[in-house]
Design a protein around this motif. Structure first.
Motif, PDB file in Angstrom:
ATOM      1  N   MET A  84       0.854  -1.174   0.000  1.00 56.65           N
ATOM      2  CA  MET A  84       0.000   0.000   0.000  1.00 56.65           C
ATOM      3  C   MET A  84       0.899   1.237   0.000  1.00 56.65           C
ATOM      4  O   MET A  84       1.829   1.332   0.792  1.00 56.65           O
ATOM      5  N   ARG A  85       0.593   2.170  -0.904  1.00 63.43           N
ATOM      6  CA  ARG A  85       1.373   3.417  -0.971  1.00 63.43           C
ATOM      7  C   ARG A  85       0.404   4.599  -0.964  1.00 63.43           C
ATOM      8  O   ARG A  85      -0.392   4.771  -1.878  1.00 63.43           O
TER       9      ARG A  85
ATOM     10  N   GLU B 127       0.204   8.574  -1.081  1.00 63.77           N
ATOM     11  CA  GLU B 127       1.015   9.723  -1.478  1.00 63.77           C
ATOM     12  C   GLU B 127       0.206  11.010  -1.428  1.00 63.77           C
ATOM     13  O   GLU B 127      -0.975  11.023  -1.781  1.00 63.77           O
TER      14      GLU B 127
ATOM     15  N   VAL C  82       0.232   4.004   8.929  1.00 65.26           N
ATOM     16  CA  VAL C  82       0.451   4.145   7.487  1.00 65.26           C
ATOM     17  C   VAL C  82       1.321   5.376   7.215  1.00 65.26           C
ATOM     18  O   VAL C  82       1.032   6.473   7.690  1.00 65.26           O
ATOM     19  N   GLU C  83       2.363   5.173   6.443  1.00 68.55           N
ATOM     20  CA  GLU C  83       3.271   6.263   6.076  1.00 68.55           C
ATOM     21  C   GLU C  83       2.684   7.077   4.934  1.00 68.55           C
ATOM     22  O   GLU C  83       2.130   6.521   3.978  1.00 68.55           O
TER      23      GLU C  83
ATOM     24  N   THR D  81       0.157   9.746 -12.563  1.00 66.57           N
ATOM     25  CA  THR D  81       0.196   9.878 -11.101  1.00 66.57           C
ATOM     26  C   THR D  81      -1.193   9.963 -10.476  1.00 66.57           C
ATOM     27  O   THR D  81      -1.325   9.814  -9.269  1.00 66.57           O
TER      28      THR D  81
ATOM     29  N   LEU E  55      -3.935   6.653  -3.267  1.00 66.67           N
ATOM     30  CA  LEU E  55      -3.660   5.365  -2.645  1.00 66.67           C
ATOM     31  C   LEU E  55      -3.382   4.394  -3.777  1.00 66.67           C
ATOM     32  O   LEU E  55      -4.252   4.171  -4.634  1.00 66.67           O
ATOM     33  N   ASN E  56      -2.167   3.888  -3.811  1.00 69.04           N
ATOM     34  CA  ASN E  56      -1.733   2.997  -4.892  1.00 69.04           C
ATOM     35  C   ASN E  56      -1.979   3.610  -6.270  1.00 69.04           C
ATOM     36  O   ASN E  56      -2.404   2.941  -7.199  1.00 69.04           O
TER      37      ASN E  56
ATOM     38  N   ARG F 187       5.206  13.874  -2.320  1.00 68.04           N
ATOM     39  CA  ARG F 187       5.832  13.829  -3.646  1.00 68.04           C
ATOM     40  C   ARG F 187       5.597  15.156  -4.350  1.00 68.04           C
ATOM     41  O   ARG F 187       4.454  15.511  -4.657  1.00 68.04           O
TER      42      ARG F 187
ATOM     43  N   HIS G 239       3.663   9.489   1.948  1.00 68.84           N
ATOM     44  CA  HIS G 239       4.794   9.890   1.119  1.00 68.84           C
ATOM     45  C   HIS G 239       4.466  11.220   0.453  1.00 68.84           C
ATOM     46  O   HIS G 239       3.481  11.323  -0.279  1.00 68.84           O
TER      47      HIS G 239
END
Length: 103
Positions: A1-2, A4, A33-34, A49, A59-60, A38, A36
């Motif tokens: 999971m990312r 941003e 949850v981190e 993006t 998210l993702n 950008r 990020h």
């Protein structure tokens, strides 16, 4: 999971968006949850993006506020909040969007 937070240089809402996002994550029990950060500096950076203006939270790679129209330029974003238009969503809106996105 990312997760941003996509933003442009000089966006006046980046810091507050980050703070609200962290608070919303805590509210939904996902303070682990981190987030990020950008920064997008050119039109090329925007490609693939999910960016819909600064700040955009993905998210993702998918915008958690799907009503946002994809942007092709470095620009600010406006969100509809209970109090009218604003440069970022409320903590409650973020918590709801995160939950809806499956976080």
């Amino acid at each position: 999971m990312r997760l941003e937070l996509l933003h442009i240089d000089g966006c006046p809402n980046t810091v507050k968006a980050y703070e609200r996002l962290k608070e919303a994550l805590s509210c939904v029990g996902r303070g682990d949850v981190e987030v990020h950060l950008r920064v997008l500096k050119s039109a090329t950076d925007i490609e693939n993006t999910g960016f819909a203006g600064s700040p955009t939270i993905t998210l993702n790679g998918t915008d958690i506020f799907p009503a946002g129209a994809p942007a092709s330029e470095l620009a600010c974003r406006i969100y509809m909040t209970p109090d009218g238009f604003d440069g970022l969503p409320t903590v409650d809106q973020l918590a709801e969007a995160l939950t809806s996105s499956g976080i």
